[in-house]
Scaffold this motif. Structure first.
Motif, PDB file in Angstrom:
ATOM      1  N   SER A 151       2.862 -49.588  32.286  1.00 41.04           N
ATOM      2  CA  SER A 151       2.652 -49.111  30.918  1.00 41.04           C
ATOM      3  C   SER A 151       1.781 -47.864  30.905  1.00 41.04           C
ATOM      4  CB  SER A 151       2.017 -50.217  30.073  1.00 41.04           C
ATOM      5  OG  SER A 151       2.880 -51.329  29.959  1.00 41.04           O
ATOM      6  N   MET A 152       0.733 -47.850  31.712  1.00 35.05           N
ATOM      7  CA  MET A 152      -0.123 -46.661  31.794  1.00 35.05           C
ATOM      8  C   MET A 152       0.693 -45.454  32.259  1.00 35.05           C
ATOM      9  SD  MET A 152      -2.960 -47.980  30.810  1.00 35.05           S
ATOM     10  CE  MET A 152      -3.754 -49.584  30.750  1.00 35.05           C
ATOM     11  N   TRP A 153       1.537 -45.661  33.232  1.00 35.18           N
ATOM     12  CA  TRP A 153       2.374 -44.577  33.738  1.00 35.18           C
ATOM     13  C   TRP A 153       3.299 -44.039  32.643  1.00 35.18           C
ATOM     14  CZ3 TRP A 153       7.761 -45.394  35.673  1.00 35.18           C
ATOM     15  CH2 TRP A 153       8.324 -44.199  36.169  1.00 35.18           C
ATOM     16  N   THR A 154       3.880 -44.949  31.873  1.00 39.18           N
ATOM     17  CA  THR A 154       4.778 -44.533  30.795  1.00 39.18           C
ATOM     18  C   THR A 154       4.019 -43.772  29.720  1.00 39.18           C
ATOM     19  OG1 THR A 154       6.161 -46.482  31.194  1.00 39.18           O
ATOM     20  CG2 THR A 154       6.456 -45.340  29.105  1.00 39.18           C
ATOM     21  N   ILE A 155       2.830 -44.253  29.369  1.00 38.60           N
ATOM     22  CA  ILE A 155       2.030 -43.574  28.341  1.00 38.60           C
ATOM     23  C   ILE A 155       1.687 -42.156  28.778  1.00 38.60           C
ATOM     24  CG2 ILE A 155      -0.216 -43.567  27.199  1.00 38.60           C
ATOM     25  CD1 ILE A 155      -0.053 -46.619  27.120  1.00 38.60           C
ATOM     26  N   LEU A 156       1.241 -42.016  30.021  1.00 40.57           N
ATOM     27  CA  LEU A 156       0.869 -40.691  30.514  1.00 40.57           C
ATOM     28  C   LEU A 156       2.079 -39.766  30.632  1.00 40.57           C
ATOM     29  CD1 LEU A 156      -1.741 -41.637  33.259  1.00 40.57           C
ATOM     30  CD2 LEU A 156      -2.186 -40.667  31.005  1.00 40.57           C
ATOM     31  N   SER A 157       3.286 -40.336  30.713  1.00 42.86           N
ATOM     32  CA  SER A 157       4.494 -39.512  30.834  1.00 42.86           C
ATOM     33  C   SER A 157       4.946 -38.946  29.504  1.00 42.86           C
ATOM     34  CB  SER A 157       5.638 -40.347  31.437  1.00 42.86           C
ATOM     35  OG  SER A 157       5.291 -40.829  32.712  1.00 42.86           O
ATOM     36  N   PRO A 162      10.484 -34.205  21.450  1.00 44.79           N
ATOM     37  CA  PRO A 162      11.922 -34.111  21.749  1.00 44.79           C
ATOM     38  C   PRO A 162      12.663 -33.117  20.873  1.00 44.79           C
ATOM     39  CG  PRO A 162      11.467 -36.100  20.496  1.00 44.79           C
ATOM     40  CD  PRO A 162      10.133 -35.488  20.825  1.00 44.79           C
ATOM     41  N   ARG A 163      12.010 -32.601  19.847  1.00 44.69           N
ATOM     42  CA  ARG A 163      12.672 -31.659  18.941  1.00 44.69           C
ATOM     43  C   ARG A 163      12.615 -30.253  19.541  1.00 44.69           C
ATOM     44  NH1 ARG A 163       9.310 -33.430  13.698  1.00 44.69           N
ATOM     45  NH2 ARG A 163       7.699 -33.206  15.279  1.00 44.69           N
ATOM     46  N   ASP A 164      13.717 -29.837  20.125  1.00 44.99           N
ATOM     47  CA  ASP A 164      13.781 -28.553  20.806  1.00 44.99           C
ATOM     48  C   ASP A 164      14.377 -27.483  19.885  1.00 44.99           C
ATOM     49  OD1 ASP A 164      16.389 -29.351  20.645  1.00 44.99           O
ATOM     50  OD2 ASP A 164      16.671 -29.644  22.790  1.00 44.99           O
ATOM     51  N   PHE A 165      14.727 -26.334  20.467  1.00 46.44           N
ATOM     52  CA  PHE A 165      15.261 -25.229  19.672  1.00 46.44           C
ATOM     53  C   PHE A 165      16.572 -25.620  18.994  1.00 46.44           C
ATOM     54  CE2 PHE A 165      18.201 -21.654  19.340  1.00 46.44           C
ATOM     55  CZ  PHE A 165      17.505 -20.819  18.482  1.00 46.44           C
ATOM     56  N   GLN A 339       7.364 -46.127  23.675  1.00 50.62           N
ATOM     57  CA  GLN A 339       8.683 -45.567  23.384  1.00 50.62           C
ATOM     58  C   GLN A 339       8.711 -44.040  23.526  1.00 50.62           C
ATOM     59  OE1 GLN A 339      11.625 -46.966  23.415  1.00 50.62           O
ATOM     60  NE2 GLN A 339      12.137 -47.734  21.372  1.00 50.62           N
ATOM     61  N   PRO A 340       7.720 -43.298  23.008  1.00 51.93           N
ATOM     62  CA  PRO A 340       7.745 -41.847  23.245  1.00 51.93           C
ATOM     63  C   PRO A 340       7.715 -41.499  24.730  1.00 51.93           C
ATOM     64  CG  PRO A 340       6.244 -42.355  21.460  1.00 51.93           C
ATOM     65  CD  PRO A 340       6.650 -43.669  22.063  1.00 51.93           C
ATOM     66  N   GLY A 341       6.972 -42.287  25.535  1.00 48.47           N
ATOM     67  CA  GLY A 341       6.943 -42.023  26.962  1.00 48.47           C
ATOM     68  C   GLY A 341       8.294 -42.253  27.630  1.00 48.47           C
ATOM     69  N   ARG A 342       9.094 -43.147  27.082  1.00 46.70           N
ATOM     70  CA  ARG A 342      10.419 -43.413  27.642  1.00 46.70           C
ATOM     71  C   ARG A 342      11.376 -42.242  27.445  1.00 46.70           C
ATOM     72  NH1 ARG A 342      11.771 -48.966  28.560  1.00 46.70           N
ATOM     73  NH2 ARG A 342      10.000 -50.349  28.160  1.00 46.70           N
ATOM     74  N   ASN A 343      11.096 -41.373  26.487  1.00 46.43           N
ATOM     75  CA  ASN A 343      11.941 -40.181  26.324  1.00 46.43           C
ATOM     76  C   ASN A 343      12.005 -39.377  27.614  1.00 46.43           C
ATOM     77  OD1 ASN A 343      12.782 -40.513  23.649  1.00 46.43           O
ATOM     78  ND2 ASN A 343      10.981 -39.496  22.816  1.00 46.43           N
ATOM     79  N   ARG A 344      10.894 -39.374  28.325  1.00 41.16           N
ATOM     80  CA  ARG A 344      10.803 -38.594  29.568  1.00 41.16           C
ATOM     81  C   ARG A 344      11.840 -39.065  30.592  1.00 41.16           C
ATOM     82  NH1 ARG A 344       6.312 -36.005  31.905  1.00 41.16           N
ATOM     83  NH2 ARG A 344       6.971 -34.923  33.798  1.00 41.16           N
ATOM     84  N   PHE A 345      12.200 -40.336  30.542  1.00 41.78           N
ATOM     85  CA  PHE A 345      13.097 -40.916  31.541  1.00 41.78           C
ATOM     86  C   PHE A 345      14.477 -41.242  30.969  1.00 41.78           C
ATOM     87  CE2 PHE A 345       8.701 -42.569  32.105  1.00 41.78           C
ATOM     88  CZ  PHE A 345       8.341 -41.766  33.172  1.00 41.78           C
ATOM     89  N   ASN A 346      14.750 -40.798  29.739  1.00 41.63           N
ATOM     90  CA  ASN A 346      15.993 -41.153  29.051  1.00 41.63           C
ATOM     91  C   ASN A 346      16.177 -42.662  29.069  1.00 41.63           C
ATOM     92  OD1 ASN A 346      18.446 -40.869  27.679  1.00 41.63           O
ATOM     93  ND2 ASN A 346      19.616 -40.733  29.586  1.00 41.63           N
ATOM     94  N   ALA A 347      15.141 -43.384  28.628  1.00 42.73           N
ATOM     95  CA  ALA A 347      15.171 -44.846  28.652  1.00 42.73           C
ATOM     96  C   ALA A 347      14.686 -45.451  27.340  1.00 42.73           C
ATOM     97  CB  ALA A 347      14.320 -45.373  29.810  1.00 42.73           C
ATOM     98  N   ALA A 348      14.509 -44.645  26.288  1.00 42.59           N
ATOM     99  CA  ALA A 348      14.154 -45.206  24.985  1.00 42.59           C
ATOM    100  C   ALA A 348      15.324 -46.045  24.489  1.00 42.59           C
ATOM    101  CB  ALA A 348      13.840 -44.087  23.994  1.00 42.59           C
ATOM    102  N   PHE A 349      15.050 -47.256  24.033  1.00 40.33           N
ATOM    103  CA  PHE A 349      16.144 -48.136  23.646  1.00 40.33           C
ATOM    104  C   PHE A 349      16.111 -48.444  22.155  1.00 40.33           C
ATOM    105  CE2 PHE A 349      12.765 -50.971  25.212  1.00 40.33           C
ATOM    106  CZ  PHE A 349      12.622 -51.845  24.140  1.00 40.33           C
ATOM    107  N   CYS A 350      17.252 -48.891  21.666  1.00 34.72           N
ATOM    108  CA  CYS A 350      17.423 -49.214  20.254  1.00 34.72           C
ATOM    109  C   CYS A 350      16.697 -50.519  19.935  1.00 34.72           C
ATOM    110  CB  CYS A 350      18.916 -49.320  19.938  1.00 34.72           C
ATOM    111  SG  CYS A 350      19.294 -50.032  18.339  1.00 34.72           S
ATOM    112  N   VAL A 351      16.137 -50.609  18.726  1.00 28.84           N
ATOM    113  CA  VAL A 351      15.443 -51.820  18.303  1.00 28.84           C
ATOM    114  C   VAL A 351      16.156 -52.492  17.132  1.00 28.84           C
ATOM    115  CG1 VAL A 351      13.217 -51.029  19.143  1.00 28.84           C
ATOM    116  CG2 VAL A 351      13.886 -50.520  16.793  1.00 28.84           C
ATOM    117  N   GLY A 352      17.393 -52.077  16.839  1.00 33.48           N
ATOM    118  CA  GLY A 352      18.220 -52.811  15.894  1.00 33.48           C
ATOM    119  C   GLY A 352      18.204 -52.323  14.469  1.00 33.48           C
ATOM    120  N   THR A 353      17.211 -51.556  14.064  1.00 34.93           N
ATOM    121  CA  THR A 353      17.125 -51.037  12.711  1.00 34.93           C
ATOM    122  C   THR A 353      16.450 -49.674  12.747  1.00 34.93           C
ATOM    123  OG1 THR A 353      16.377 -51.499  10.444  1.00 34.93           O
ATOM    124  CG2 THR A 353      14.908 -52.144  12.233  1.00 34.93           C
TER     125      THR A 353
END
Length: 671
Positions: A151-157, A162-165, A339-353
């Motif tokens: 979890s610490m690793w994910t937070i630091l990542s 994600p909002r680019d040009f 969840q924001p840290g998971r963006n770095r690894f393309n691993a953010a997942f859906c939570v249903g709503t």
């Protein structure tokens, strides 16, 4: 195969009613079938054109406001959601500005150091105590240490936006001034045409319903219909309620009813996809009220053709009791940092709503996953295995309800934990057959194994009784209490400090629920091991009289009784020895935690009884009022009269004599 449906449009003259279970109703409001003709509406009025230009110009200016700070944006979102829901929206708080600040990074690094130091202390052979309690501690703490480090690793990542040009460029050009002008849609922003990379797109908005309160459904539907951008709002009613159908017609939403409830929520959405034909579709639970700018903040991400879905946080506006606060705050760190840290690894997942999908991506994986009640994370996993990307944005764009009762909390956690254990045991992320990157494998492993941390408190509860009853200690007798506490606090205290800094305050409710929930997670693990099917339950749905909360916490009650008796024995032992031990203090603390939870259950039960009594009084009051108005006396209460056997003989004699004479004789029976 989807269930056969009958689709009808609203008519001005009523038709004979059909069987509600044999049709799908799609109500299309008149304003969706076309706007005013050019030259007849606001577009022909110079003042209307000016108003249109001002409205669209404000849309473009939002990018500049974004650049002035995320905190200002979220304050506006919170105020807007408060107007929509009538309640204080729990948006991004002052603590959000601390995310990935230098102080936050320092705390994470210190917490990581505390985790490593504690692990070294436990694994030192010189500190080893008796085998059984030491083994329990090693197993439990290994799970916690592993999850903490990852979890610490994910937070630091995390920390990158994600909002680019491409996002900002698409957002700036999504609404076309001239097109809105021509179609006369100045004051109907929910019909404003949206364009992504020059192509006009349409979004379907699905609201899944299964017996929730009508007022909650109405708030969600009204807000969904009013969202800015061209879209169609659909109510997917698996509760098959005529009241919900009437509500859809009144609020201008389309209504869908299936023949069956196969596949639960996932099956409901898949069935709706056979009717809806939009380029994208958003999903909201019935109790999550979306903000007006939900589409404006999410659709521009789809300028990247590889994006499968955009997920936003679950934010709660009903944190008014211990259960709802504990359940709500329990997820805060996850949505704010993990969840924001998971963006770095393309691993953010859906939570249903509060999520929006690309229709083509869902079609690519064969629809929403239906073989699990945790369809959200499974669908995300399949999408990532197919090479699609996901985005999580930590912006509050919808506000909903956390579970308010022990029943709702228990069923929610059981469903979530079951989904995680299913992945761990049936779709192991590190299996070479899984087409995931190494980062994705690791992140999904963390997700699948997370609920093992919920079982850990149950293992640690056994350590003090083992010492109290059997004199078995987890650590070497030569280790002083002070030394053990120092290493222990280096691990746990830093976790508390991290959570305190993230949330802005100390939330004891979260720690209390985490400590007493291990029977739920143990049951989920057992269900997956045994292949037991998990029934579908809706969080917060009011379906009849609320049962007693003690029906769902029998293991916790038994544990409380055991810990209380153990504390009595421990105190008697320490008084006899003239020395207070760490095991006694530890066990008493556990007893108090479970005692506080039992008190919460008693309060909830009392509240349920008061509500049931008030509901019963409300049902009988109109009858009494009408009777009084008509001058009628209330009917006397019915009583059961018990007839004594010896009192029947005179009656038998009378009946016999009556039969002999042929003359009926009235009979009285003494009671």
């Amino acid at each position: 195969m989807s269930a056969p449906t009958d689709v009808r449009r609203p008519r001005t003259t009523p038709e004979p009613p059909k069987d509600p279970a044999e049709q799908v109703v799609i109500d299309v409001p008149a304003n969706e079938r076309g706007g005013e003709r050019p030259g007849t509406g606001a577009a022909s009025d110079p003042r209307g054109r000016a108003a249109t230009r001002r409205s669209v110009r404000r849309v473009g200016e939002q990018r500049d406001r974004d650049q002035r700070g995320r905190d200002e944006r979220d304050q506006r979102d919170r105020e807007q959601l408060q107007r929509l829901t009538g309640t204080a929206a729990t948006g991004r708080s002052r603590a959000d500005t601390r995310a990935h600040s230098p102080v936050m990074v320092l705390i994470v690094l210190l917490a990581t150091l505390g985790v490593v130091t504690y692990a070294v202390f436990l694994l030192n052979p010189a500190n080893r105590g008796d085998f059984l309690p030491y083994g329990l501690v090693i197993v439990a703490e290994s799970v916690l240490v592993g999850q903490s480090l990852l979890s610490m690793w994910t937070i630091l990542s995390g920390g990158s936006d994600p909002r680019d040009f491409a996002f900002h460029n698409t957002q700036d050009t999504m609404f076309d001034l001239d097109e809105i002008d021509r179609e006369g849609l100045t004051n109907r922003s929910h019909l404003w045409p949206m364009r992504v990379r020059g192509k006009r797109v349409v979004v379907d908005v699905f609201i899944t319903v299964y017996g929730e309160e009508l007022t909650k459904i109405a708030a969600t539907v009204a807000a969904a219909v009013a969202m800015r951008g061209e879209h169609h709002t659909w109510i997917l009613d698996d509760g098959r309620s005529d009241d919900v159908r009437a509500l859809a017609d009144r609020l201008g939403a389309r209504y869908v009813r299936r023949l069956s409830s196969n596949g639960a929520k996932a099956g409901n959405i898949n069935h709706a996809l056979t009717l809806a034909k939009g380029d994208y579709f958003a999903v909201f639970d019935a109790d999550f009220v979306p903000g007006k700018d939900f589409l404006f903040e999410t659709v521009p991400f789809f300028a990247d053709g590889s994006i499968a879905f955009v997920q936003t946080p679950q934010t709660y506006g009903n944190l008014h009791n211990l259960v709802s606060r504990g359940a709500g705050y329990m997820q805060t760190v996850f949505y704010r940092f993990i969840q924001p840290g998971r963006n770095r690894f393309n691993a953010a997942f859906c939570v249903g709503t509060n999520v929006i999908f690309r229709r083509a991506a869902i079609d690519d994986v064969g629809g929403i996953h239906t073989d699990s009640k945790s369809e959200d994370v499974w669908t995300s996993l399949h999408l990532h295995e197919r090479g699609w990307k996901s985005v999580f944005i930590p912006m509050t764009l919808a506000v909903g309800d956390a579970p308010e009762t022990i029943e709702a909390y228990s069923k929610q956690q059981l469903r979530w934990a079951t989904g995680g254990f299913e992945i761990l045991l049936t779709h192991f992320p590190f299996n070479p057959k899984r087409k995931l990157t190494m980062d994705q494998r690791l992140q999904y492993f963390v997700t699948a194994s997370f609920y093992l941390t919920g079982i850990v408190p149950g293992l640690l509860l056994l350590v003090p009784p083992l010492e109290i009853f059997f004199d078995l200690r987890p650590m070497n007798m030569s280790i002083g209490v002070g030394e053990w506490v120092l290493f222990y606090l280096g691990f746990y205290l830093m976790q508390v400090v991290l959570a305190f800094y993230a949330l802005g305050s100390f939330r004891y409710e979260t720690l209390l629920l985490a400590a007493v929930s291990f029977p739920i997670y143990a049951r989920a693990l057992w269900n997956v091991i045994c292949g037991k099917e998990q029934a579908w339950h809706v969080t917060g749905a009011g379906r009849g009289r609320a049962p007693s909360p003690f029906n769902f916490i029998v293991p916790q009650v038994l544990v409380f009784v055991f810990l209380s008796l153990t504390s009595v024995v421990a105190i008697w032992r320490d008084v006899s020895n003239g020395q207070l031990t760490l095991a006694t203090a530890w066990n008493i603390t556990n007893s108090l935690i479970f005692g506080a939870f039992i008190i919460t259950a008693f309060r909830e039960q009392s509240a349920n009884r008061r509500a049931a009594r008030q509901e019963r009084d409300a049902d009988t009051a109109p009858v009494l009022v009408l009777a009084a108005a008509a001058g009628l006396e209330p009917a006397p209460a019915l009583r059961t009269q018990v007839v004594r056997p010896d009192s029947l003989q005179p009656a038998r004699d009378v009946i016999t004599a009556s039969a002999a004479s042929g003359t009926p004789t009235p009979v009285e029976v003494a009671s």
